[in-house]
Design a protein around this motif. Sequence first.
Motif, mmCIF file in Angstrom:
data_model
loop_
_atom_site.group_PDB
_atom_site.id
_atom_site.type_symbol
_atom_site.label_atom_id
_atom_site.label_comp_id
_atom_site.label_asym_id
_atom_site.label_seq_id
_atom_site.Cartn_x
_atom_site.Cartn_y
_atom_site.Cartn_z
ATOM 1 N N ASN A 1 8.920 34.776 57.475
ATOM 2 C CA ASN A 1 9.582 33.956 58.508
ATOM 3 C C ASN A 1 9.556 32.459 58.192
ATOM 4 O O ASN A 1 9.487 31.624 59.103
ATOM 5 C CB ASN A 1 8.940 34.192 59.890
ATOM 6 N N GLY A 2 9.589 32.133 56.907
ATOM 7 C CA GLY A 2 9.608 30.729 56.501
ATOM 8 C C GLY A 2 11.031 30.182 56.518
ATOM 9 O O GLY A 2 11.855 30.547 57.361
ATOM 10 N N LEU A 3 11.324 29.318 55.564
ATOM 11 C CA LEU A 3 12.636 28.671 55.487
ATOM 12 C C LEU A 3 13.164 28.728 54.060
ATOM 13 O O LEU A 3 12.387 28.776 53.105
ATOM 14 C CB LEU A 3 12.525 27.205 55.922
ATOM 15 N N ILE A 4 14.481 28.714 53.948
ATOM 16 C CA ILE A 4 15.101 28.526 52.637
ATOM 17 C C ILE A 4 15.571 27.079 52.567
ATOM 18 O O ILE A 4 16.235 26.577 53.490
ATOM 19 C CB ILE A 4 16.306 29.479 52.437
ATOM 20 N N VAL B 1 16.854 26.194 44.765
ATOM 21 C CA VAL B 1 16.632 26.859 46.046
ATOM 22 C C VAL B 1 15.154 27.248 46.139
ATOM 23 O O VAL B 1 14.585 27.800 45.184
ATOM 24 C CB VAL B 1 17.527 28.104 46.186
ATOM 25 N N PHE B 2 14.551 26.972 47.316
ATOM 26 C CA PHE B 2 13.124 27.190 47.507
ATOM 27 C C PHE B 2 12.866 28.125 48.686
ATOM 28 O O PHE B 2 13.561 28.079 49.699
ATOM 29 C CB PHE B 2 12.405 25.862 47.776
ATOM 30 N N ASP B 3 11.854 28.972 48.523
ATOM 31 C CA ASP B 3 11.331 29.805 49.602
ATOM 32 C C ASP B 3 10.126 29.040 50.161
ATOM 33 O O ASP B 3 9.081 28.953 49.502
ATOM 34 C CB ASP B 3 10.917 31.165 49.013
ATOM 35 N N VAL B 4 10.291 28.471 51.366
ATOM 36 C CA VAL B 4 9.330 27.485 51.864
ATOM 37 C C VAL B 4 8.486 28.039 53.013
ATOM 38 O O VAL B 4 9.016 28.597 53.979
ATOM 39 C CB VAL B 4 10.069 26.210 52.337
#
Length: 626
Positions: free
Chosen positions: A396-399, A583-586
């Motif tokens: 449930n993080g952010l892209i 692109v990052f999985d944050v």
Amino acid sequence: KDNAYMSYSIATIVTDVPMEINMEDIIVKEIDYDKLNAFYEDLEFYSFLKKMNKPKKQESIDYKVITDITELDNIDKCAIYLETTNSNYHKTDILGMGIYNESVAYYVPYDILKENPKFLSSIEKYTYDLKKTIVSLKWHNINIDNVVFDTAIAAYLLEYNLKDDIAYLANELDYDIPFKETLFPKKGDIDYKLIEKTCVLKAKFIYDTKEQLTNELIDKDMLSLFNDIEMPLSIVLADMEYTGVNVDSSILDKMGIEITNQTDKLSSEIYELAGMEFNISSPIQLGEVLFEKLGLKHGKKGKTGYSTAQDVLEKLRFDHPIINKILEYRMLTKLYTTYIEGLKASIFPDGKVHTIYTQTLTRTGRLSSIEPNLQNIPARNEYGKRIRSAFLPSNNGLILSSDYSQIELRLLAHMANVESLIDAFNNDYDIHAKTASDIYKCDINSVTKEMRRNAKAVNFGIIYGISSYGLSENIGITPKEAAKFIDEYLTTYPGIKNYMDTSISEAHKNGYVKTLFNRYRTLPELENKNYMIRSGAERMALNAPIQGTSADIIKKAMVEIFRRFNEEKLKSKMVIQVHDELVFDVVNDELEKVKTITKEVMENIYKLSVPLKVDIEYGKDWYEAK
């Protein structure tokens, strides 16, 4: 009558040309293997390269199969080669590893490797395809580090003939190593003894050629590019590939239903406009409907019927309402097969897609992505954009997406030293509006949308050596008007004209071009007698230094961002690269840190006469972040 006789004469083979040589003179007496090798490579005759009876350096080797890992305790440095069964190393079996230095020649079977996951951690190592080696081992819970040299990366920078199979390069450098199809025949038993021996031979080849390739890198002033960018980048890419990115198949399923409903609707509308049902995906049937039944303009009919290629249909957009519907139908069916079905088939049991970034493929230095290709997801239509909504963060993080703004145009301004463009970038003007105001000689506030659109087309087109015909196609004017527009552009910015002329002249003189980081691209096509091939090479001479430098800069940024994330022990991950975009999985509570590090690194990684600018967006999926 005269024309008929002339045609007859032209069509007759001349058999009485005076010859200064006879048949004896042209019998091959001794093969020039270097010339023949270069000729086969130029024409991509790879099967001939394999069969060429060229003298080699290696034919046999004495090696030992390791049964006890302690036998490796006294090795201080060595070359290693990992033998796998599958070119997609995310799902491969490992057979074993060849190890070689001046003192030892070992084969380590997989069962010994897996029992000792850190057995090579402190030893200085040389590899072939470091990224493949890291990821293949990682999937089997085996870690590897302290690799200081990679033969594939060095050979790539030096523009050797590289394929997935190390045997191509080895044979080019006079080493007799069997090709992969010999080791893994499609029919028949696998000779595991031959695989063991070959695996050790490959390690020996890596060890033996390390010094030669290092010296060649030094001679071309590419050691920094090799050590500071490409080698550490392999480790970054390995981490990105192994980490993967979450893709929700249920979102793709819903989109698939939507696209299928839309293509069914389009099919009915196309049949109605055509007055009949036919196979829309069949070029032959489509050609007959468009050009015979509906009587639209067409080119010459070939052996397989009329051409219905994209560019042919684009020109007919305004001639009949059926064309737009066919183009949309094609786009949607391609989206469905390539990105809905294709992506679903690529999802691993962990719910992620693990792409492969080909680090040693493109001649410009750009990365490409395969199995699946994440860099070609369409960005210009809504359905294509929405495919990105299936790319989700972990937990449930952010892209987060971080994108260089107009980096190639900024590089053109810097490399061509165009004062007007440099000032525009330094003052953060809308560069296309500023260009339009310069070309049309009007105030920037008076620039219309059409004027800006035309300026944008020539700004980006000039980097690729756009022709008047190409520009006319892009912005819907005549080639004559486009030629005048390009002339006006080059008159307005004489620095660009000078840069273009100098670049092409230097390329002809040297036979190659370079990026700001000394990445070479040799251009033998510049000497081709065919005008079209030669012109294409001149366009490459203009574009390669700019596109290549852009690739070098983002690679350098990736290496530094990865280092900073590790240094600050962040859980967030870099997961995708699409040319100028990262692109990052944050992780939620790391958002501000990730934004700060990414922007800081990307904008300051290399000093130009204009600022590097980064646009950062984030959201609950990749679609929202774009």
